[in-house]
Motif scaffolding. Structure first.
Motif, PDB file in Angstrom:
ATOM      1  N   THR A 204       6.373  -3.058  -0.196  1.00 31.37           N
ATOM      2  CA  THR A 204       5.521  -4.049  -0.852  1.00 31.37           C
ATOM      3  C   THR A 204       4.164  -3.463  -1.219  1.00 31.37           C
ATOM      4  OG1 THR A 204       6.606  -5.724   0.477  1.00 31.37           O
ATOM      5  CG2 THR A 204       4.603  -6.388  -0.641  1.00 31.37           C
TER       6      THR A 204
ATOM      7  N   ASN B 215      -6.263   0.011  17.377  1.00 31.88           N
ATOM      8  CA  ASN B 215      -5.634  -1.237  16.940  1.00 31.88           C
ATOM      9  C   ASN B 215      -6.423  -2.480  17.291  1.00 31.88           C
ATOM     10  OD1 ASN B 215      -3.251  -0.199  15.770  1.00 31.88           O
ATOM     11  ND2 ASN B 215      -2.359   0.119  17.795  1.00 31.88           N
TER      12      ASN B 215
ATOM     13  N   ALA C  33      -1.111   5.421  14.023  1.00 29.09           N
ATOM     14  CA  ALA C  33      -0.503   4.920  15.258  1.00 29.09           C
ATOM     15  C   ALA C  33       0.961   5.327  15.354  1.00 29.09           C
ATOM     16  CB  ALA C  33      -0.647   3.392  15.333  1.00 29.09           C
TER      17      ALA C  33
ATOM     18  N   ILE D 247       8.737  -3.199   8.874  1.00 30.62           N
ATOM     19  CA  ILE D 247       7.896  -2.045   8.550  1.00 30.62           C
ATOM     20  C   ILE D 247       8.278  -1.466   7.191  1.00 30.62           C
ATOM     21  CG2 ILE D 247       7.299   0.300   9.273  1.00 30.62           C
ATOM     22  CD1 ILE D 247       7.451  -0.662  12.141  1.00 30.62           C
TER      23      ILE D 247
ATOM     24  N   TRP E 195       9.653  -3.086   4.805  1.00 33.19           N
ATOM     25  CA  TRP E 195       9.254  -4.064   3.802  1.00 33.19           C
ATOM     26  C   TRP E 195       7.776  -3.918   3.438  1.00 33.19           C
ATOM     27  CZ3 TRP E 195       5.650  -8.043   3.994  1.00 33.19           C
ATOM     28  CH2 TRP E 195       5.638  -8.875   2.856  1.00 33.19           C
ATOM     29  N   VAL E 196       6.934  -3.752   4.452  1.00 33.41           N
ATOM     30  CA  VAL E 196       5.498  -3.702   4.160  1.00 33.41           C
ATOM     31  C   VAL E 196       5.149  -2.423   3.397  1.00 33.41           C
ATOM     32  CG1 VAL E 196       4.492  -2.568   6.214  1.00 33.41           C
ATOM     33  CG2 VAL E 196       3.295  -4.454   5.108  1.00 33.41           C
TER      34      VAL E 196
ATOM     35  N   THR F 143      -3.729  -6.511   1.579  1.00 35.68           N
ATOM     36  CA  THR F 143      -3.365  -6.703   2.977  1.00 35.68           C
ATOM     37  C   THR F 143      -2.245  -5.752   3.397  1.00 35.68           C
ATOM     38  OG1 THR F 143      -3.962  -9.025   2.772  1.00 35.68           O
ATOM     39  CG2 THR F 143      -2.648  -8.418   4.684  1.00 35.68           C
ATOM     40  N   THR F 144      -1.193  -5.681   2.567  1.00 38.56           N
ATOM     41  CA  THR F 144      -0.080  -4.807   2.954  1.00 38.56           C
ATOM     42  C   THR F 144      -0.503  -3.338   2.945  1.00 38.56           C
ATOM     43  OG1 THR F 144       0.682  -4.877   0.663  1.00 38.56           O
ATOM     44  CG2 THR F 144       1.762  -6.359   2.210  1.00 38.56           C
TER      45      THR F 144
ATOM     46  N   VAL G 138      -2.343  -2.721   6.140  1.00 39.98           N
ATOM     47  CA  VAL G 138      -1.440  -2.620   7.288  1.00 39.98           C
ATOM     48  C   VAL G 138      -0.841  -1.215   7.354  1.00 39.98           C
ATOM     49  CG1 VAL G 138       0.759  -3.419   8.240  1.00 39.98           C
ATOM     50  CG2 VAL G 138      -0.904  -5.084   7.420  1.00 39.98           C
TER      51      VAL G 138
ATOM     52  N   TYR H 285      -2.469 -10.263  -1.194  1.00 40.89           N
ATOM     53  CA  TYR H 285      -1.481  -9.696  -0.276  1.00 40.89           C
ATOM     54  C   TYR H 285      -1.270  -8.203  -0.521  1.00 40.89           C
ATOM     55  CZ  TYR H 285      -0.339 -14.345   1.329  1.00 40.89           C
ATOM     56  OH  TYR H 285      -0.415 -15.580   1.885  1.00 40.89           O
TER      57      TYR H 285
ATOM     58  N   MET I 101      -9.820  -5.792   7.862  1.00 43.93           N
ATOM     59  CA  MET I 101      -8.652  -6.315   7.153  1.00 43.93           C
ATOM     60  C   MET I 101      -8.570  -7.834   7.274  1.00 43.93           C
ATOM     61  SD  MET I 101      -7.259  -3.838   5.714  1.00 43.93           S
ATOM     62  CE  MET I 101      -6.099  -5.017   5.036  1.00 43.93           C
ATOM     63  N   VAL I 102      -8.819  -8.333   8.486  1.00 47.35           N
ATOM     64  CA  VAL I 102      -8.743  -9.781   8.701  1.00 47.35           C
ATOM     65  C   VAL I 102      -9.882 -10.478   7.961  1.00 47.35           C
ATOM     66  CG1 VAL I 102      -8.799 -11.617  10.428  1.00 47.35           C
ATOM     67  CG2 VAL I 102      -7.559  -9.505  10.889  1.00 47.35           C
TER      68      VAL I 102
ATOM     69  N   LEU J 113      -3.451   1.320   8.518  1.00 50.71           N
ATOM     70  CA  LEU J 113      -3.671   1.156   9.956  1.00 50.71           C
ATOM     71  C   LEU J 113      -2.509   1.716  10.767  1.00 50.71           C
ATOM     72  CD1 LEU J 113      -5.098  -2.399  10.541  1.00 50.71           C
ATOM     73  CD2 LEU J 113      -5.798  -0.331  11.716  1.00 50.71           C
ATOM     74  N   ALA J 114      -1.286   1.510  10.242  1.00 48.05           N
ATOM     75  CA  ALA J 114      -0.099   1.863  11.025  1.00 48.05           C
ATOM     76  C   ALA J 114       0.160   3.357  11.041  1.00 48.05           C
ATOM     77  CB  ALA J 114       1.127   1.132  10.465  1.00 48.05           C
TER      78      ALA J 114
ATOM     79  N   PRO K  65      -9.163  -2.854  11.601  1.00 51.21           N
ATOM     80  CA  PRO K  65      -8.384  -4.089  11.821  1.00 51.21           C
ATOM     81  C   PRO K  65      -9.199  -5.349  11.571  1.00 51.21           C
ATOM     82  CG  PRO K  65      -8.054  -2.552  13.627  1.00 51.21           C
ATOM     83  CD  PRO K  65      -9.147  -1.987  12.786  1.00 51.21           C
TER      84      PRO K  65
END
Lengths: 324, 273
Positions: free
Chosen positions: B33, B204, B251, B27, B29-30, B240-241, B244, B237, B224-225, B247-248, B221
């Motif tokens: 990043t 989620n 939550a 977590i 790391w993301v 993407t990060t 994430v 990326y 994102m995909v 989204l997180a 979600p």
């Protein structure tokens, strides 16, 4: 106002008659009123279940026996062609064997990890609440977000793991962790263990807390070592919990989809194709055949209901053991 | 069990420290990043929000996907709370014929894998006018949480003393106002548990919208995909990060503030793994 008078009069009258007859009648009206209220309160539930649960179950049975294409819709019955086609597809065997392998691997790793973590954080030490929280945070992420996170983490472009694994001589610097069948499988297992360890840890902790402390005290007095206590007290008494988590993990892994759709799309070379991914492919990618997808859905449904019956039986056994 | 035996104090703290770091590192790391200039879309050198502004402009725009997620989550939470609270009360307090059959039917939703119902649901929702509909996605997500919601609320209502509603009825409340004004406040904590759980699942979820709605109606979600897949080999990326993290955040914040309810939800055992 006026309307109340007859009702009151009637009540007085029935009271005056008293006797068993009036009492029974009153009870019967109360029962009828109760039934009406009960049904009124469960109406939203009944509507949801009928429209979104029973109807699609009926429909999947019909679809599995019909020729039903993604764009063309219903084109007549063809039972049991869909089942024959699904069972004749060589990919089904691959998907079933991969799904079983993945399920076994995940479960075999997840259970001991969760058990170890539960033992570690169970005691109320000062830092254990923080530790528990740290282990549980991944559970707040969806499987899709967690998969996207690991997708970036595993990437050859920005992921920190690639250089580490390359330096250890485990792979080439420029190849992808997800690029080999073994790498893709293990990478997914690591993701799932990370995401679900906290969930199974909490379930295990609840089981551990149900074991009476006195058993351990008595065992210590008798000179039993901690290992012996673990083997003779903890594991046997934890059996119902272990059975429950085991079956939850198995049922969940058999339905694996998101993580493989996002990390590998079933690749490389269909080596990580799960059964549910195959349903999706039949319906929306390769065949665009909703009939075949429905037939495979019915097969999955039957197998999973069987697993659930097993689950109920295991939990039934556990309840009996709990009474003892 | 005290751990004064084989595990020394230091070993114990090193071990627990390592475990905590293992679970938190991805977590951290993301997050790092996502604010680093390591993708084509990040326009600044050094730490910056380039990835986030690229994410905000992507596709239909971040706002639109977030809004879709809000619709899906709201419909799912409201539906599950209304059906769960009303149903739970009905099952807990009234005797009527057919009650057990309906209750078992609700519990049997747990037994049926929802992956197997998404193909017929995709066809069926078209038939009933919910094609490509976020409301449809929300309702389906609520249905799959119905066993949990019903079970939880039935137990909660059973634990409320009967005298409470009898007193309300004597004070002149009707059945409905006794339910709304006396019973619902009495089960506030379980309602929060159910609401939180359903929200996190709906927020989620990726699979149900994947089967039921198109890319323009995607909740975050799924969006994102899709984003990742549409860029034909070149994966951004950075976006993407950032996605994430976006989204997180809701939550994880909800989880941290309502941890107790979350764990209660887990341990009530009616949650699918």
């Amino acid at each position: 106002m006026v309307t109340h008078i007859p009702a009151a009069a009637e009540r007085v009258a029935t009271d005056a008659v008293s006797g068993a007859d009036g009492g029974r009648r009153r009870r019967r009206t109360r029962e009828r009123r109760d039934a009406l209220r009960g049904w009124a309160f469960i109406t939203p539930t009944v509507v949801l279940v009928a429209v979104l649960f029973l109807a699609p179950i009926g429909l999947v049975l019909v679809m599995s026996g019909s020729q039903w294409s993604l764009l063309g819709g219903f084109q007549g019955m063809n039972s049991p062609d869909n089942f024959r086609n699904v069972l004749a597809d060589p990919l089904l065997g691959d998907a079933v064997s991969f799904t079983l392998r993945y399920t076994a691997l995940t479960t075999v790793i997840l259970m001991p990890v969760a058990f170890f973590l539960a033992l570690l954080v169970q005691e109320s030490r000062r830092w254990n609440n923080l530790l528990r929280t740290a282990i549980l945070v991944p559970s707040a992420l969806g499987i899709a977000s967690a998969s996207l996170l690991f997708y970036a983490l595993y990437s050859p472009q920005i992921g920190p793991l690639n250089p580490i694994l390359a330096r250890l001589g485990l792979m080439d610097l420029n190849s992808s962790i997800l690029g080999t069948p073994g790498g893709a499988l293990w990478a997914t297992v690591v993701l799932i263990v990370w995401r679900f360890a906290g969930y199974y840890m909490i379930l295990t902790m609840v089981g551990l807390q149900a074991i009476p402390r006195e058993l351990y005290e008595a065992a210590s007095l008798d000179g039993a070592s901690r290992i012996t206590q673990l083997r003779r007290i903890t594991l046997p008494l934890l059996r119902p919990t272990i059975a429950m988590t085991l079956i939850l993990s198995i049922a969940g892994s058999l339905l694996a989809f998101d993580q493989f759709y996002i990390l590998t799309k079933g690749g490389p070379n269909n080596s990580t194709l799960t059964v549910v991914l195959l349903i999706y492919r039949y319906a929306f990618e390769t065949k665009r055949d909703l009939g075949m997808a429905a037939a495979l859905s019915v097969l999955v449904l039957v197998v999973l209901v069987a697993v659930s019956v097993l689950q109920l039986r295991a939990l039934g056994v556990s309840r009996k053991e709990g009474d003892r | 069990m005290t751990s004064s035996g084989t595990l020394g104090r230091t070993t114990y703290y090193v071990l627990t420290g390592l475990v905590a770091v293992t679970f938190l590192l991805p977590i951290l790391w993301v997050v790092v990043t996502s604010v680093s200039p390591n993708s084509a879309s990040a326009q600044t050198d050094g730490v910056g929000l380039g990835n986030y502004s690229a994410l905000a402009r992507y596709g239909e725009g971040l706002g639109s996907y977030l809004w879709n997620s809000v619709i899906v989550s709201t419909v799912a939470v409201v539906t599950a709370l209304v059906a769960g609270a009303m149903g739970g009360y009905g099952f807990a307090r009234f005797a009527f014929r057919g009650k057990n059959t309906v209750f078992l039917l609700v519990l049997s939703i747990l037994m049926v894998p929802y992956a197997a119902l998404l193909i017929p649901l995709a066809v069926w929702l078209n038939e009933i006018g919910l094609q490509n509909s976020l409301v449809g996605v929300g309702l389906v997500l609520a249905l799959f949480q119905l066993p949990f919601a019903t079970f939880m609320m039935r137990n909660a209502f059973s634990a409320v003393p009967r005298e409470l509603e009898e007193a309300a009825l004597l004070d002149g409340c009707g059945t409905v106002s006794a339910f709304v004004r006396v019973m619902l406040p009495a089960v506030r904590a379980p309602l929060v548990t159910v609401g939180l759980f359903v929200f996190l699942v709906a927020w989620n979820d990726f699979m149900v919208p994947l089967f039921l709605v198109g890319p323009t109606n995607a909740p975050l979600p799924l969006a994102m995909v899709n984003m990742r897949q549409q860029t034909m080999g070149v994966i951004d990326y950075g976006i993407t990060t950032a996605g994430v993290v976006v989204l997180a955040i809701p939550a994880v914040v909800l989880f941290l503030s309502l941890q107790r309810h979350y764990i209660r939800g887990f341990t009530s055992g009616a949650v699918k793994g």
